[in-house]
Design a protein around this motif. Structure first.
Motif, PDB file in Angstrom:
ATOM      1  N   VAL A 161      79.535 -28.174 -44.565  1.00 30.29           N
ATOM      2  CA  VAL A 161      80.382 -27.829 -43.434  1.00 30.29           C
ATOM      3  C   VAL A 161      80.453 -28.959 -42.413  1.00 30.29           C
ATOM      4  N   ASP A 162      79.325 -29.622 -42.181  1.00 28.80           N
ATOM      5  CA  ASP A 162      79.323 -30.514 -41.029  1.00 28.80           C
ATOM      6  C   ASP A 162      78.683 -31.890 -41.213  1.00 28.80           C
ATOM      7  N   TYR A 169      78.338 -27.092 -32.893  1.00 32.57           N
ATOM      8  CA  TYR A 169      77.541 -27.948 -33.772  1.00 32.57           C
ATOM      9  C   TYR A 169      77.251 -29.245 -33.038  1.00 32.57           C
ATOM     10  N   SER A 221      80.975 -30.722 -31.913  1.00 27.09           N
ATOM     11  CA  SER A 221      82.201 -30.293 -32.584  1.00 27.09           C
ATOM     12  C   SER A 221      82.231 -28.777 -32.675  1.00 27.09           C
ATOM     13  N   GLY A 276      82.616 -27.401 -35.433  1.00 28.30           N
ATOM     14  CA  GLY A 276      82.139 -27.123 -36.770  1.00 28.30           C
ATOM     15  C   GLY A 276      83.265 -26.896 -37.759  1.00 28.30           C
ATOM     16  N   GLY A 277      82.890 -26.727 -39.029  1.00 30.22           N
ATOM     17  CA  GLY A 277      83.876 -26.409 -40.045  1.00 30.22           C
ATOM     18  C   GLY A 277      84.962 -27.447 -40.185  1.00 30.22           C
ATOM     19  N   TYR A 278      84.558 -28.720 -40.255  1.00 28.77           N
ATOM     20  CA  TYR A 278      85.490 -29.835 -40.430  1.00 28.77           C
ATOM     21  C   TYR A 278      86.312 -30.118 -39.180  1.00 28.77           C
ATOM     22  N   GLN A 279      86.001 -29.509 -38.085  1.00 33.94           N
ATOM     23  CA  GLN A 279      86.688 -29.838 -36.848  1.00 33.94           C
ATOM     24  C   GLN A 279      86.249 -31.226 -36.364  1.00 33.94           C
ATOM     25  N   LYS A 280      87.074 -31.833 -35.517  1.00 36.32           N
ATOM     26  CA  LYS A 280      86.806 -33.184 -35.048  1.00 36.32           C
ATOM     27  C   LYS A 280      85.459 -33.261 -34.326  1.00 36.32           C
ATOM     28  N   VAL A 281      84.772 -34.358 -34.572  1.00 36.72           N
ATOM     29  CA  VAL A 281      83.482 -34.606 -33.934  1.00 36.72           C
ATOM     30  C   VAL A 281      83.693 -35.601 -32.801  1.00 36.72           C
ATOM     31  N   PHE A 336      81.830 -38.055 -30.040  1.00 33.95           N
ATOM     32  CA  PHE A 336      80.558 -38.731 -29.849  1.00 33.95           C
ATOM     33  C   PHE A 336      80.339 -39.130 -28.399  1.00 33.95           C
TER      34      PHE A 336
END
Lengths: 111, 112
Positions: free
Chosen positions: A97-98, B32, B93, B95-100, B102
């Motif tokens: 997932v992450d 996350y 983020s 989570g779940g492939y969402q943008k991170v 920094f």
């Protein structure tokens, strides 16, 4: 299992030249992304892909193109290099997932 | 969008002392929070992460705490060693492939 690989490691371009930064992963990850790292600015997202044939823009997409024809490869193209694109570029792929795995980076200088 | 602030930007500690790096985030939907270590000339490497349903997580000498109400999270390194010297990044983020997103990074120097 090589993880995430990037080529070249170093590159010098003249203003106006184009080039492609290569990124490949052998972990069968669906999600891949490109970041640039500049002093004092952390890592900024350029483009990302959630699977083959699907790409989207990140925070700083101008001047860059991407495509994703296979799960393994995610090249980043500089269309007409500018000095502002001097940076270190990192490709990453995401497991599960992450958790992101980063490549070793490409240090690009545009003169 | 999400905004992650990280401080301090540089941190020097004596070997054996503890180091603490703090981050705040703006998006209440973020759930996350990973921490990355970047050694000179290398890509960032995940060292520990925490999700919003957990307040604290520990892995040997490294621990992370999360305060969802205040929207801040911290990295704690105990009994620091010279090999802990690196740049550390926090991130957030949904989570779940969402943008991170920094933080700007903290350069940690452990003095032998």
């Amino acid at each position: 299992n090589a993880g995430v690989t990037q080529t070249p490691k170093f590159q010098v371009l003249k203003t106006g030249q184009s080039m492609t930064l290569q990124c490949a992963q052998d972990m069968n990850h669906e999600y891949m992304s490109w970041y640039r790292q500049d002093p004092g600015m952390g890592l900024r997202l350029i483009h990302y892909s959630v699977g083959a044939g699907i790409t989207d823009q990140g925070e700083v997409p101008n001047g860059y193109n991407v495509s994703r024809s296979t799960t393994e490869d995610f090249p980043l193209r500089l269309l007409s290099a500018a000095p502002s694109q001097t940076s270190v570029y990192f490709c990453a792929s995401t497991a599960g997932v992450d958790e992101q795995y980063f490549g070793p980076g490409t240090r690009l200088t545009v003169t | 969008g999400e905004n992650v602030e990280q401080h301090p930007s540089t941190l020097s500690v004596q070997e054996g002392d503890s180091a603490v790096i703090k981050c705040t985030y703006s998006d209440s939907a973020s759930n996350y929070f990973p921490w990355y270590k970047q050694e000179l000339g290398k890509g960032p490497q995940l060292i520990i992460d925490i999700r919003s349903n957990v307040g604290e997580k520990k892995d040997q000498r490294i621990a992370v705490t999360l305060n969802k109400t205040a929207k801040h999270f911290s990295l704690h390194i105990t009994e620091t060693q010279p090999e802990d010297s690196a740049v550390y990044f926090c991130a957030a983020s949904r989570g779940g492939y969402q943008k991170v997103t920094f933080g700007i990074g903290t350069k940690l120097q452990v003095i032998p």
